[in-house]
Design a protein around this motif. Structure first.
Motif, PDB file in Angstrom:
ATOM      1  N   ASP A  19       0.804  -1.218   0.000  1.00 35.79           N
ATOM      2  CA  ASP A  19       0.000   0.000   0.000  1.00 35.79           C
ATOM      3  C   ASP A  19       0.843   1.276   0.000  1.00 35.79           C
ATOM      4  O   ASP A  19       0.306   2.377   0.156  1.00 35.79           O
ATOM      5  CB  ASP A  19      -0.929   0.008   1.217  1.00 35.79           C
ATOM      6  N   GLN A  74      -0.042  -6.239 -13.546  1.00 32.18           N
ATOM      7  CA  GLN A  74      -1.332  -5.559 -13.504  1.00 32.18           C
ATOM      8  C   GLN A  74      -1.137  -4.116 -13.949  1.00 32.18           C
ATOM      9  O   GLN A  74      -0.044  -3.576 -13.838  1.00 32.18           O
ATOM     10  CB  GLN A  74      -1.915  -5.611 -12.097  1.00 32.18           C
ATOM     11  N   ASP A 115      -1.218  -0.027 -13.897  1.00 26.97           N
ATOM     12  CA  ASP A 115      -0.927   0.943 -12.837  1.00 26.97           C
ATOM     13  C   ASP A 115      -2.230   1.389 -12.179  1.00 26.97           C
ATOM     14  O   ASP A 115      -3.203   1.715 -12.848  1.00 26.97           O
ATOM     15  CB  ASP A 115      -0.195   2.149 -13.432  1.00 26.97           C
ATOM     16  N   THR A 116      -2.234   1.384 -10.857  1.00 24.81           N
ATOM     17  CA  THR A 116      -3.434   1.773 -10.106  1.00 24.81           C
ATOM     18  C   THR A 116      -3.493   3.275  -9.858  1.00 24.81           C
ATOM     19  O   THR A 116      -4.421   3.749  -9.215  1.00 24.81           O
ATOM     20  CB  THR A 116      -3.470   1.039  -8.753  1.00 24.81           C
ATOM     21  N   ASP A 126      -1.098   5.084  -8.247  1.00 17.63           N
ATOM     22  CA  ASP A 126      -0.181   5.544  -7.201  1.00 17.63           C
ATOM     23  C   ASP A 126       1.264   5.133  -7.471  1.00 17.63           C
ATOM     24  O   ASP A 126       2.149   5.402  -6.673  1.00 17.63           O
ATOM     25  CB  ASP A 126      -0.631   5.058  -5.831  1.00 17.63           C
ATOM     26  N   THR A 148       3.786  -1.146  -7.794  1.00 18.44           N
ATOM     27  CA  THR A 148       3.737  -2.287  -8.708  1.00 18.44           C
ATOM     28  C   THR A 148       3.558  -3.626  -7.998  1.00 18.44           C
ATOM     29  O   THR A 148       3.713  -4.671  -8.622  1.00 18.44           O
ATOM     30  CB  THR A 148       5.014  -2.350  -9.567  1.00 18.44           C
ATOM     31  N   ASP A 198       1.789  -6.751  -6.677  1.00 16.29           N
ATOM     32  CA  ASP A 198       0.580  -7.569  -6.780  1.00 16.29           C
ATOM     33  C   ASP A 198       0.655  -8.555  -5.615  1.00 16.29           C
ATOM     34  O   ASP A 198       1.444  -9.490  -5.630  1.00 16.29           O
ATOM     35  CB  ASP A 198       0.537  -8.300  -8.118  1.00 16.29           C
TER      36      ASP A 198
END
Length: 134
Positions: A34, A86, A88-89, A91, A94, A96
């Motif tokens: 996170d 995955q 990029d969210t 933020d 990287t 997962d």
């Protein structure tokens, strides 16, 4: 006749050290899942073990105890960023978590197998020293 522990155990103690170092790297990835901007890291175990084998062999051929040995870490800067699986969210992180957990569990199983192998070797040496049969 002396028993050489280096010959008896070979590269296996170095493999256990590498497994421990890899578990620390993977645990760090999970702990930072996170953290914005954190990049997941890992290393190729096979190439790190190959480097450890070369290091082990060079340690064996040192001609004097006061010669400089290899560094303390087994990785020798083989740590690399993991290619994200995955998108990029937003933020920049990287990690997962599912991939990291699977890799951590696989590494833990391999570590346990290495420890069991070493335990078997130690029991065999103990039996040889005491003159007992397995």
């Amino acid at each position: 006749m002396a028993i050489s522990l280096d010959k008896a155990f070979g590269i296996h103690p170095q493999a256990i050290k590498l497994r421990l170092e890899r578990s620390e790297v993977l645990a760090s990835n999970i702990a930072n899942a996170d953290t914005p901007g954190y990049k997941a890291k890992d290393f190729d175990f096979a190439s790190a073990l190959s480097g450890a084998k070369k290091q082990y062999q060079s340690e064996m051929t040192r001609t004097h105890d006061k010669h400089i040995g290899a560094g303390k870490t087994m990785l020798n800067d083989g740590l690399q960023f993991r290619i994200p699986s995955q998108p990029d969210t937003g933020d920049g992180n990287t990690v997962d978590v599912n991939v990291e957990r699977v890799e951590y569990l696989k590494n833990n199983m391999a570590y346990n197998a290495s420890v069991q192998f070493m335990t078997g070797r130690i029991k065999g040496l103990k039996a040889a020293i005491t003159g007992q049969s397995k």
